[in-house]
Design a protein around this motif. Sequence first.
Motif, PDB file in Angstrom:
ATOM      1  N   GLU A   7      -7.493  -3.618   2.050  1.00  0.00           N
ATOM      2  CA  GLU A   7      -8.632  -4.155   2.797  1.00  0.00           C
ATOM      3  C   GLU A   7      -9.933  -4.067   2.016  1.00  0.00           C
ATOM      4  O   GLU A   7     -10.857  -4.834   2.248  1.00  0.00           O
ATOM      5  CB  GLU A   7      -8.787  -3.431   4.133  1.00  0.00           C
ATOM      6  N   GLU A   8     -10.024  -3.125   1.107  1.00  0.00           N
ATOM      7  CA  GLU A   8     -11.253  -2.921   0.342  1.00  0.00           C
ATOM      8  C   GLU A   8     -11.308  -3.734  -0.954  1.00  0.00           C
ATOM      9  O   GLU A   8     -12.352  -3.789  -1.598  1.00  0.00           O
ATOM     10  CB  GLU A   8     -11.415  -1.432   0.005  1.00  0.00           C
ATOM     11  N   LEU A  43      -4.543   6.297  -0.464  1.00  0.00           N
ATOM     12  CA  LEU A  43      -3.753   5.064  -0.546  1.00  0.00           C
ATOM     13  C   LEU A  43      -4.131   4.283  -1.791  1.00  0.00           C
ATOM     14  O   LEU A  43      -5.294   4.232  -2.167  1.00  0.00           O
ATOM     15  CB  LEU A  43      -3.995   4.172   0.670  1.00  0.00           C
ATOM     16  N   GLU A  44      -3.128   3.658  -2.394  1.00  0.00           N
ATOM     17  CA  GLU A  44      -3.371   2.742  -3.508  1.00  0.00           C
ATOM     18  C   GLU A  44      -2.624   1.454  -3.207  1.00  0.00           C
ATOM     19  O   GLU A  44      -1.689   1.440  -2.413  1.00  0.00           O
ATOM     20  CB  GLU A  44      -2.932   3.344  -4.835  1.00  0.00           C
ATOM     21  N   THR A  45      -3.061   0.378  -3.823  1.00  0.00           N
ATOM     22  CA  THR A  45      -2.437  -0.920  -3.616  1.00  0.00           C
ATOM     23  C   THR A  45      -1.726  -1.322  -4.896  1.00  0.00           C
ATOM     24  O   THR A  45      -2.317  -1.310  -5.969  1.00  0.00           O
ATOM     25  CB  THR A  45      -3.494  -1.977  -3.240  1.00  0.00           C
ATOM     26  N   THR A  56      -7.278   1.787  -4.419  1.00  0.00           N
ATOM     27  CA  THR A  56      -8.042   1.545  -3.200  1.00  0.00           C
ATOM     28  C   THR A  56      -7.119   0.868  -2.192  1.00  0.00           C
ATOM     29  O   THR A  56      -6.028   0.422  -2.544  1.00  0.00           O
ATOM     30  CB  THR A  56      -9.292   0.680  -3.495  1.00  0.00           C
ATOM     31  N   THR A  57      -7.555   0.765  -0.956  1.00  0.00           N
ATOM     32  CA  THR A  57      -6.747   0.086   0.054  1.00  0.00           C
ATOM     33  C   THR A  57      -6.854  -1.429  -0.120  1.00  0.00           C
ATOM     34  O   THR A  57      -7.826  -1.933  -0.688  1.00  0.00           O
ATOM     35  CB  THR A  57      -7.207   0.455   1.477  1.00  0.00           C
ATOM     36  N   GLN A  91       0.872  -1.172   0.000  1.00  0.00           N
ATOM     37  CA  GLN A  91       0.000   0.000   0.000  1.00  0.00           C
ATOM     38  C   GLN A  91       0.909   1.222   0.000  1.00  0.00           C
ATOM     39  O   GLN A  91       1.831   1.313   0.804  1.00  0.00           O
ATOM     40  CB  GLN A  91      -0.901   0.019   1.225  1.00  0.00           C
TER      41      GLN A  91
END
Length: 77
Positions: free
Chosen positions: A58-59, A35-37, A55-56, A24
């Motif tokens: 977790e999402e 934040l980006e993944t 997106t994170t 992240q």
Amino acid sequence: MRELRRTIRRLLGLDDDTAVVVRQLACTEPGCPPLETVIAVLPMNGRARRWTLHTTAEEITEDDLRAALLAPPPEGA
């Protein structure tokens, strides 16, 4: 993130010798979420591949991964 790596491995049919890195990072581009993944797949033999999901970790759902990882690469990539 361990489950995310397992899902990536399963979707792409990767062997145990292929490294899967999920990070992240802060996104500084205008209009980008904070934040980006970034996902990187690094095989022992072959070409490394990388994807960025805005997106994170977790999402991210399995459907998100399937859409990103299995889509044809952009022209010129």
